[in-house]
Design a protein around this motif. Structure first.
Motif, PDB file in Angstrom:
ATOM      1  N   GLY A 110       1.170  -0.960  -0.688  1.00  0.00           N
ATOM      2  CA  GLY A 110       0.106  -0.577  -0.176  1.00  0.00           C
ATOM      3  C   GLY A 110       0.984   1.406  -0.682  1.00  0.00           C
ATOM      4  N   ASN A 111      -0.106   2.349  -0.278  1.00  0.00           N
ATOM      5  CA  ASN A 111       0.920   3.579   0.122  1.00  0.00           C
ATOM      6  C   ASN A 111       1.902   4.154   1.256  1.00  0.00           C
ATOM      7  OD1 ASN A 111      -1.519   4.382   0.304  1.00  0.00           O
ATOM      8  ND2 ASN A 111      -1.266   6.341   0.792  1.00  0.00           N
ATOM      9  N   HIS A 112       1.182   3.330   2.271  1.00  0.00           N
ATOM     10  CA  HIS A 112       2.049   3.345   3.623  1.00  0.00           C
ATOM     11  C   HIS A 112       3.189   2.415   3.974  1.00  0.00           C
ATOM     12  CE1 HIS A 112      -0.572   6.854   5.824  1.00  0.00           C
ATOM     13  NE2 HIS A 112      -0.739   6.279   5.129  1.00  0.00           N
ATOM     14  N   GLU A 113       3.177   1.516   2.672  1.00  0.00           N
ATOM     15  CA  GLU A 113       4.254   0.879   3.284  1.00  0.00           C
ATOM     16  C   GLU A 113       5.596   1.296   1.927  1.00  0.00           C
ATOM     17  OE1 GLU A 113       1.507  -1.034   4.768  1.00  0.00           O
ATOM     18  OE2 GLU A 113       1.139  -0.978   2.884  1.00  0.00           O
ATOM     19  N   SER A 114       5.593   2.416   3.051  1.00  0.00           N
ATOM     20  CA  SER A 114       6.924   3.260   2.085  1.00  0.00           C
ATOM     21  C   SER A 114       8.022   3.858   3.822  1.00  0.00           C
ATOM     22  CB  SER A 114       6.319   4.118   1.042  1.00  0.00           C
ATOM     23  OG  SER A 114       6.991   5.921   1.493  1.00  0.00           O
ATOM     24  N   ARG A 115       9.330   3.928   3.270  1.00  0.00           N
ATOM     25  CA  ARG A 115      10.200   5.493   4.158  1.00  0.00           C
ATOM     26  C   ARG A 115       9.423   5.997   4.476  1.00  0.00           C
ATOM     27  NH1 ARG A 115      12.310   2.047   1.193  1.00  0.00           N
ATOM     28  NH2 ARG A 115      13.920   0.361   2.095  1.00  0.00           N
ATOM     29  N   GLN A 116       9.255   7.034   3.414  1.00  0.00           N
ATOM     30  CA  GLN A 116       8.828   8.304   3.395  1.00  0.00           C
ATOM     31  C   GLN A 116       7.447   8.731   4.618  1.00  0.00           C
ATOM     32  OE1 GLN A 116       8.847  10.936  -0.303  1.00  0.00           O
ATOM     33  NE2 GLN A 116      10.487  11.998   1.167  1.00  0.00           N
ATOM     34  N   ILE A 117       6.244   7.515   3.330  1.00  0.00           N
ATOM     35  CA  ILE A 117       4.827   8.263   4.033  1.00  0.00           C
ATOM     36  C   ILE A 117       4.827   7.586   5.744  1.00  0.00           C
ATOM     37  CG2 ILE A 117       2.679   7.775   4.098  1.00  0.00           C
ATOM     38  CD1 ILE A 117       3.443   8.927   2.453  1.00  0.00           C
ATOM     39  N   THR A 118       6.136   6.437   6.037  1.00  0.00           N
ATOM     40  CA  THR A 118       6.013   6.201   8.406  1.00  0.00           C
ATOM     41  C   THR A 118       6.353   7.473   8.299  1.00  0.00           C
ATOM     42  OG1 THR A 118       8.166   4.497   7.217  1.00  0.00           O
ATOM     43  CG2 THR A 118       5.397   4.003   6.950  1.00  0.00           C
ATOM     44  N   LEU A 119       7.343   7.596   8.165  1.00  0.00           N
ATOM     45  CA  LEU A 119       8.610   9.031   8.935  1.00  0.00           C
ATOM     46  C   LEU A 119       7.456   9.951   9.296  1.00  0.00           C
ATOM     47  CD1 LEU A 119      11.628   9.661   7.388  1.00  0.00           C
ATOM     48  CD2 LEU A 119      11.375   8.704   9.324  1.00  0.00           C
ATOM     49  N   ASN A 120       6.434  10.134   7.916  1.00  0.00           N
ATOM     50  CA  ASN A 120       5.458  11.255   8.914  1.00  0.00           C
ATOM     51  C   ASN A 120       4.558  11.066   9.748  1.00  0.00           C
ATOM     52  OD1 ASN A 120       6.847  13.101   7.759  1.00  0.00           O
ATOM     53  ND2 ASN A 120       5.923  13.617   5.445  1.00  0.00           N
ATOM     54  N   TYR A 121       3.921   8.854   9.362  1.00  0.00           N
ATOM     55  CA  TYR A 121       2.538   8.552   9.660  1.00  0.00           C
ATOM     56  C   TYR A 121       2.491   8.703  10.441  1.00  0.00           C
ATOM     57  CZ  TYR A 121       0.398  12.050   5.886  1.00  0.00           C
ATOM     58  OH  TYR A 121      -0.008  12.512   5.106  1.00  0.00           O
ATOM     59  N   GLY A 122       3.319   8.519  11.193  1.00  0.00           N
ATOM     60  CA  GLY A 122       2.913   7.842  13.416  1.00  0.00           C
ATOM     61  C   GLY A 122       3.960   6.585  13.454  1.00  0.00           C
ATOM     62  N   PHE A 123       4.443   5.277  12.035  1.00  0.00           N
ATOM     63  CA  PHE A 123       4.558   4.201  12.412  1.00  0.00           C
ATOM     64  C   PHE A 123       6.266   4.502  12.597  1.00  0.00           C
ATOM     65  CE2 PHE A 123       7.609   0.047  10.096  1.00  0.00           C
ATOM     66  CZ  PHE A 123       6.941  -0.319  10.815  1.00  0.00           C
ATOM     67  N   TYR A 124       7.633   5.438  12.273  1.00  0.00           N
ATOM     68  CA  TYR A 124       8.783   5.812  12.657  1.00  0.00           C
ATOM     69  C   TYR A 124       8.336   5.910  14.582  1.00  0.00           C
ATOM     70  CZ  TYR A 124      12.756   7.733  13.028  1.00  0.00           C
ATOM     71  OH  TYR A 124      14.551   8.587  13.135  1.00  0.00           O
ATOM     72  N   THR A 125       7.336   6.734  14.340  1.00  0.00           N
ATOM     73  CA  THR A 125       7.200   7.390  15.851  1.00  0.00           C
ATOM     74  C   THR A 125       7.379   5.896  16.862  1.00  0.00           C
ATOM     75  OG1 THR A 125       6.828   9.252  15.469  1.00  0.00           O
ATOM     76  CG2 THR A 125       6.586   8.815  17.015  1.00  0.00           C
ATOM     77  N   GLU A 126       6.659   5.328  16.461  1.00  0.00           N
ATOM     78  CA  GLU A 126       6.012   4.383  17.606  1.00  0.00           C
ATOM     79  C   GLU A 126       7.198   3.355  17.114  1.00  0.00           C
ATOM     80  OE1 GLU A 126       2.533   2.075  15.962  1.00  0.00           O
ATOM     81  OE2 GLU A 126       3.300  -0.294  16.643  1.00  0.00           O
ATOM     82  N   CYS A 127       8.549   2.996  16.478  1.00  0.00           N
ATOM     83  CA  CYS A 127       9.303   1.958  17.005  1.00  0.00           C
ATOM     84  C   CYS A 127      10.205   2.247  17.433  1.00  0.00           C
ATOM     85  CB  CYS A 127       9.990   2.198  15.132  1.00  0.00           C
ATOM     86  SG  CYS A 127       9.346   0.606  14.389  1.00  0.00           S
ATOM     87  N   LEU A 128      10.147   3.926  17.457  1.00  0.00           N
ATOM     88  CA  LEU A 128      11.341   4.903  17.887  1.00  0.00           C
ATOM     89  C   LEU A 128      10.752   4.106  19.711  1.00  0.00           C
ATOM     90  CD1 LEU A 128      12.373   8.171  16.854  1.00  0.00           C
ATOM     91  CD2 LEU A 128      13.204   6.036  16.563  1.00  0.00           C
ATOM     92  N   THR A 129       9.890   4.877  19.780  1.00  0.00           N
ATOM     93  CA  THR A 129       8.886   4.196  21.125  1.00  0.00           C
ATOM     94  C   THR A 129       9.111   2.903  22.061  1.00  0.00           C
ATOM     95  OG1 THR A 129       7.255   5.885  20.364  1.00  0.00           O
ATOM     96  CG2 THR A 129       7.224   5.657  22.784  1.00  0.00           C
ATOM     97  N   LYS A 130       8.726   2.257  20.876  1.00  0.00           N
ATOM     98  CA  LYS A 130       8.590   1.175  21.480  1.00  0.00           C
ATOM     99  C   LYS A 130       9.756   0.102  21.800  1.00  0.00           C
ATOM    100  CE  LYS A 130       3.468  -0.378  20.562  1.00  0.00           C
ATOM    101  NZ  LYS A 130       2.875  -0.424  19.330  1.00  0.00           N
ATOM    102  N   TYR A 131      11.175   0.948  20.833  1.00  0.00           N
ATOM    103  CA  TYR A 131      12.756   0.028  20.508  1.00  0.00           C
ATOM    104  C   TYR A 131      13.572   0.658  20.727  1.00  0.00           C
ATOM    105  CZ  TYR A 131      10.297  -4.236  18.603  1.00  0.00           C
ATOM    106  OH  TYR A 131       9.948  -5.532  18.317  1.00  0.00           O
ATOM    107  N   GLY A 132      12.970   1.616  22.443  1.00  0.00           N
ATOM    108  CA  GLY A 132      14.266   2.655  23.238  1.00  0.00           C
ATOM    109  C   GLY A 132      14.946   3.442  22.145  1.00  0.00           C
TER     110      GLY A 132
END
Lengths: 357, 355
Positions: A110-132
């Motif tokens: 999908g369009n959210h399976e992308s580095r650029q989009i996930t930086l902006n829409y939460g997945f990146y932030t979630e990974c940082l939060t959950k993996y220290g």
């Protein structure tokens, strides 16, 4: 190789896997996906699932109502991550299921399976939060996204993609030749497949007001269906309150599988169960569902319901006479029972009141 | 709609759960305020023709045990204590808390996004696609009643009126463009046999709107920039009522966000509404349009302040320390962005209501 059964068991419980395990899973996942062509063929019966967006407990609900793999064949249309609170859990459980039952479950990009989009829409932030604070897991998972397939054809008659059609794609051949092992580009056929939308008032392609991207109309759909001898197009990508939407009498179908999207939209969701491709009334159905109880708990985290913490404004319990005290206890108990199943910390928690200016 | 029957039959599998919800709900004692509140706020298109035949006692900060205030949602029938969360604040997702203070009544409604029929109808009226999440039934309403309980003055915030002010039939050259629009167009032109395609229904896809609320009143507001919202008064005293809701939200096809949000807080002698339009177009622009409405219950004055804040994407990015792990998190923080944008327009309006 990691123990898939053990990983699956942990994932079903909503537990996070360690970075090392994720790394191994991602590696095997890529090994598996690289063998898949851009356009994959599947046979009925198959259950088609639309956007999930990190709503992990709703994904578990889908397995509950649609059957657990491998009992049911699943086709996921993309947008597994971003927006919801559990993108990591969602994508990981899908990866494990794919590894365990490679022929029973297929995942489209999908369009959210992308580095650029996930930086902006939460997945990146979630990974940082959950993996220290480490972005390693995000890197590992987004790397696998480059390997996801672009489209599926069911029984040679139903064409499935995440977004829609492209003026650069007249036939299936033009999808087969795409070099898909890369970040989703801004333009070109690969971008259109994950981004474009149908518009029932249109006949041809038109450019969106944003200055990039397409909407496609009826003539485009008719031409594509007849040239490739397909009956219909199934896609996801757009939120619909009812969980699904039929365009042009069902020639194009939108399936949406994230109920109460973002824990605030109050919409229904559906999965499309396709039993055969004869296109009869019994050939397919939408299995419509509401947010799962666990997801509703997350909804309660979101609501600030206009009431102020009673402790600030209520009479002190000591000041209440005995009868009122009894009533209060009764009410407390009553509403505790009403909110049965809601974890203690959420239960009767006062909404956040803000001294905004 | 008839086609639906030919091809696909839809079934609802969660009837059982709904039944159990209904059963549970029916166990909740009916509260007098409930039916009135729902009637009041059911139709998004309705003008505020409200039958006010329920007596509205002035609210004291201490909730008395005998009070059953028609307007104020949170009170329990048995003991008058404030119920948090209120029973109506659960599923199904309708939530309409309200409060009254003297001759002032505040109603808020939160409901799910518009269904496909409402969406279709609204898009026909407006002439452009509405935001992905349009909470068309959500609203915040404030009424000032006169002694005979008729409405003397009111303000109403809702998504539909806000969307009506979005520019449409715009010359495409005046529209905002996503950052890669030029590359996109260039990439297209190199294809042979590609017919020229026009922009479809050119409208302001960023949903920027100067909406400041819908006022119904005999008395017009006058522009008076000397009237300031008394922030010191707003910093003291406890909040009796608070709500926060979204009117519409759209991800702009993954190019950013356009979000219209409204917050209200009511104290014993005044209230403050903040409606904020937040726009981020990635690598292009930030916009924050703030409307603040301050109402003083004692002085009977209303001050409305409208501000346009703006900054280029680059300007905001330079203010973020890149050393932080997740710089884009700040770009999603509307309050932070508002603090770091430049004010490009400000206007205050004022009205003095009669006792």
């Amino acid at each position: 190789m990691v123990d898939l059964d053990q990983c699956l068991e942990q994932s079903y419980e909503g537990k996070l896997l360690s970075e090392i395990v994720v790394e191994q899973l991602c590696f095997s996942f890529k090994e598996l996906l690289i063998k898949d062509p851009n356009v994959l063929h599947m046979r009925t019966p198959v259950t088609v699932v639309g956007d999930i967006h990190g709503q992990f407990y709703d994904l578990l609900e889908i397995f509950k109502i649609g059957g657990t793999p491998p009992q049911t064949n699943y086709l996921f249309l993309g947008d597994y991550v971003d927006r919801g609170f559990h993108s990591v859990e969602t994508i990981i459980i899908l990866i494990i299921l794919k590894l365990k039952y490679p022929s029973r479950i297929h995942l489209i990009r999908g369009n959210h399976e992308s580095r650029q989009i996930t930086l902006n829409y939460g997945f990146y932030t979630e990974c940082l939060t959950k993996y220290g604070g480490s972005s390693r897991v995000w890197e590992l998972i987004t790397d696998t996204f480059d390997y996801l397939i672009l489209s599926v054809i069911i029984d040679d008659s139903i064409f499935c993609i995440h977004g829609g059609l492209s003026p650069n794609i007249q036939s299936i051949e033009s999808i087969k030749v795409i070099d898909r092992y890369k970040e989703i580009p801004h333009e070109g056929p690969m971008a259109d497949l994950v981004w474009s939308d149908p518009d029932i008032e249109l006949l041809n392609f038109q450019i969106s007001s944003r200055g990039a991207g397409y909407q496609f109309g009826l003539n485009v759909v008719n031409k594509f269906l007849s040239e490739n001898k397909f009956d219909k197009i199934i896609r996801a990508h757009q939120l619909c309150n009812e969980g699904y939407q039929l365009h042009w009498g069902g020639k194009v179908v939108t399936v949406w599988s994230a109920p109460n999207y973002c824990y605030r939209c109050g919409n229904m969701a559906s999965i499309m169960e396709i039993f055969d491709s004869f296109n009869g009334p019994e050939s397919s159905r939408f299995n419509i569902f509401d947010a799962s109880p666990s997801s509703n708990q997350e909804y309660l985290k979101f609501i600030g319901s206009g009431m102020v913490d009673p402790s600030n404004h209520q009479q002190d319990p000591d000041e209440l006479d005995e009868e009122s005290q009894k009533r209060k206890e009764f009410d407390d108990q009553f509403f505790n029972e009403y909110f049965n199943g809601i974890p203690k910390e959420l239960d009767r928690k006062a909404p956040q009141v803000e001294y905004f200016l | 709609m008839t086609d639906r029957k030919i091809n696909i039959d839809s079934i609802h599998i969660d009837n059982a759960r709904k039944m159990s919800q209904l059963t549970q709900k029916s166990r909740i004692p009916a509260r007098p305020g409930q039916s009135m509140t729902t009637n009041l706020t059911q139709k998004w298109s309705s003008s505020p023709k409200v039958a006010h035949h329920v007596s509205v006692p002035a609210l004291s900060t201490k909730t008395s045990t005998s009070s059953h205030n028609s307007c104020s949602n949170p009170q329990c029938d048995h003991c008058g204590s404030v119920i948090v969360p209120a029973p109506v604040a659960t599923l199904p997702l309708t939530d309409a808390p309200s409060i009254s203070i003297g001759n002032w009544e505040v109603f808020t409604t939160r409901k799910p996004i518009l269904n496909s029929q409402d969406t279709e109808q609204l898009e026909k009226t407006l002439g452009f696609p509405i935001p992905e999440m349009t909470f068309g039934h959500n609203k915040v309403q404030v009424f000032k009643l006169s002694e005979d309980r008729s409405i003397e003055w009111s303000i109403d915030f809702n998504a539909i009126d806000a969307l009506k002010m979005v520019r449409k039939n715009v010359d495409p050259s005046e529209l905002l463009q996503v950052s890669y629009a030029q590359d996109w167009v260039n990439a297209r032109q190199h294809r042979k046999g590609d017919e020229i395609m026009e922009i479809f229904r050119p409208f302001d896809w960023s949903y920027t709107s100067d909406y400041k609320g819908t006022i119904t009143s005999e008395v017009p507001m006058t522009i008076d920039n000397s009237k300031a919202i008394p922030t010191s008064k707003l910093q003291t005293g406890s909040i009796l009522f608070f709500n926060d809701m979204i009117l519409f939200e759209d991800e702009l096809g993954d190019n950013g966000i356009s979000l219209l949000n409204i917050k209200i807080r009511v104290m014993k002698d005044c209230l403050l509404i903040l409606q904020r339009l937040f726009l981020r177009v990635d690598n292009v622009i930030f916009r924050v349009y703030d409307t603040r409405v301050y109402i003083d219950f004692e002085k009977l004055e209303v001050i409305r302040e409208f501000k346009r804040l703006e900054a280029s994407y680059q300007e905001i990015r330079l203010q973020i320390n890149v050393g932080t792990g997740d710089p884009r998190a700040l770009m999603r923080d509307t309050a932070w962005v508002a603090d770091h944008c430049k004010e490009v327009f400000k206007e205050r309006e004022y009205v003095q209501l009669s006792g």
